[in-house]
Design a protein around this motif. Structure first.
Motif, mmCIF file in Angstrom:
data_model
loop_
_atom_site.group_PDB
_atom_site.id
_atom_site.type_symbol
_atom_site.label_atom_id
_atom_site.label_comp_id
_atom_site.label_asym_id
_atom_site.label_seq_id
_atom_site.Cartn_x
_atom_site.Cartn_y
_atom_site.Cartn_z
ATOM 1 N N VAL A 255 14.433 73.078 38.792
ATOM 2 C CA VAL A 255 13.152 74.090 38.853
ATOM 3 C C VAL A 255 12.743 74.293 40.218
ATOM 4 O O VAL A 255 12.467 73.605 40.933
ATOM 5 C CB VAL A 255 12.012 72.845 38.024
ATOM 6 N N ALA B 159 11.049 85.261 39.472
ATOM 7 C CA ALA B 159 11.499 84.772 37.969
ATOM 8 C C ALA B 159 12.638 84.995 37.302
ATOM 9 O O ALA B 159 13.235 84.199 37.102
ATOM 10 C CB ALA B 159 10.218 84.760 37.242
ATOM 11 N N ALA C 232 15.806 82.924 36.756
ATOM 12 C CA ALA C 232 16.970 82.937 35.221
ATOM 13 C C ALA C 232 17.906 83.231 35.133
ATOM 14 O O ALA C 232 18.503 82.930 34.289
ATOM 15 C CB ALA C 232 16.130 84.024 34.159
ATOM 16 N N SER D 98 14.424 76.886 36.574
ATOM 17 C CA SER D 98 13.168 77.159 36.082
ATOM 18 C C SER D 98 12.509 77.585 36.735
ATOM 19 O O SER D 98 12.880 77.414 38.179
ATOM 20 C CB SER D 98 12.640 76.448 35.424
ATOM 21 N N TYR D 99 11.474 78.492 37.188
ATOM 22 C CA TYR D 99 10.843 79.344 38.345
ATOM 23 C C TYR D 99 9.484 79.084 38.068
ATOM 24 O O TYR D 99 8.946 79.508 37.035
ATOM 25 C CB TYR D 99 11.242 80.674 38.692
ATOM 26 N N PRO E 211 6.734 79.021 33.395
ATOM 27 C CA PRO E 211 6.541 78.433 32.238
ATOM 28 C C PRO E 211 6.330 76.978 32.517
ATOM 29 O O PRO E 211 6.019 76.173 33.136
ATOM 30 C CB PRO E 211 8.234 77.650 32.350
ATOM 31 N N GLU F 239 6.567 74.694 30.433
ATOM 32 C CA GLU F 239 7.558 73.412 30.323
ATOM 33 C C GLU F 239 7.903 72.617 31.672
ATOM 34 O O GLU F 239 8.001 71.498 31.998
ATOM 35 C CB GLU F 239 8.161 73.451 29.309
ATOM 36 N N ALA F 240 8.214 74.066 32.260
ATOM 37 C CA ALA F 240 8.466 73.477 33.883
ATOM 38 C C ALA F 240 7.683 72.532 34.598
ATOM 39 O O ALA F 240 7.894 71.375 35.826
ATOM 40 C CB ALA F 240 9.198 74.470 34.556
ATOM 41 N N HIS G 201 4.079 84.475 35.634
ATOM 42 C CA HIS G 201 4.814 83.945 37.073
ATOM 43 C C HIS G 201 4.126 84.831 38.211
ATOM 44 O O HIS G 201 3.654 83.898 39.149
ATOM 45 C CB HIS G 201 5.912 84.070 37.509
#
Length: 299
Positions: A93, A109, A113, A118-119, A143, A145-146, A168
């Motif tokens: 990340v 971003a 990817a 992950s950014y 994201p 989740e990140a 982003h």
């Protein structure tokens, strides 16, 4: 997915200017194994003394941690440092706390990817001395989740850790929106100080009155925000037509006292457009319609 080992998650900080040093120091204080890298290695000496590990290269620094925080001079510098790494970013990340724009945030971003990383884009709304305290507000977008995975670690940087959403570019947009607010408030104060200064009044004497006025206006923001979101602008305090009369007074006073009148004239020109668009009887929040559209002719 939650990171159960957040209290001991290794983190890397790339870029050790005043802000980067503050970021690394906050991670160290919270017990995170911290790897650092900077072009000038001497800037890491006090961090190494606190327990940080100095990497010999950017690649080694990135490879050392699942969470990589970058804070350098600009996005060009980010890419100059990280472009050659390719697969080293895979599965990591990357949190970019470098100032920029929403456009380059989105481009970066996509770049991350393509390299399997992950950014998260971020914006720091604090001075270095506030990092790691309740006064530090840091915005993140990307994201969820990140963000969720490393939120406990990122909270080491400040109690005001805030996730804005999956776009982003949001953190950069919030950043420049606050900069607009800052400059407009400061320019208003300086215009007022110039007016009073022409009458022999010190800015220090104006300051407490200005702070009170700023506080009053700040209390209006939530109500104005609701009007903007509703698209309805009732004149609860004064109409734009009434504001125009006061704007004329400000222009007259500025010119009479030999003070620059460009700013009040620009403000009045925007209000004139609002009246021409049929908003003269609306509240001041209707001015949002002028800011929403570009103009082809410069005032």
């Amino acid at each position: 997915m939650q990171n159960r080992d957040a209290g001991h998650t290794p983190v890397t900080v790339i870029g050790l200017g005043l802000m980067g040093q503050a970021l690394a120091g906050a991670f160290l204080r919270d017990g995170h194994p911290t790897t650092v890298w900077n072009r000038t290695a001497a800037k890491a000496e006090h961090l190494v003394a606190q327990g940080a590990k100095l990497a010999d290269s950017v690649g080694e620094a990135v490879a050392a941690s699942p969470l990589v925080v970058v804070c350098v001079s600009g996005y060009d510098a980010v890419h100059e440092l990280l472009d050659p790494l390719d697969e080293v970013l895979h599965g990591r990340v990357l949190v970019n706390l470098t100032s920029g724009t929403s456009e380059v945030a989105g481009e970066t971003a996509a770049w991350a990817a393509r390299r399997g990383g992950s950014y998260l884009d971020g914006a720091i709304m604090a001075i270095p001395q506030a990092i790691g305290t309740a006064d530090a507000v840091i915005l993140y977008s990307g994201p969820q989740e990140a963000f969720d995975l490393h939120e406990p670690v990122l909270r080491s940087l400040g109690a005001g850790t805030t996730y804005l959403g999956g776009d982003h570019g949001l953190s950069s947009l919030y950043d420049v929106a606050v900069l607009s607010l800052m400059w407009n408030i400061l320019n208003g104060f300086l215009q007022g100080a110039a007016l009073l200064g022409a009458a022999g009044v010190d800015a220090a004497a104006f300051a407490p009155i200005a702070k009170a006025g700023i506080g009053t206006v700040a209390d209006w923001v939530s109500g104005y925000a609701q009007q903007v979101d509703d698209g309805a602008y009732p004149a609860l305090d004064a109409t734009i037509d009434t504001h125009l009369a006061s704007m004329e007074h400000l222009i007259h006073e500025s010119e009479f006292l030999g003070v620059n009148a460009e700013l009040p004239k620009f403000i009045k020109a925007l209000a004139d457009r609002a009246v021409a668009d049929g908003h003269g009887g609306n509240g001041y929040a209707a001015m949002i319609e002028q800011f929403r559209k570009p103009v082809e002719v410069r005032i």
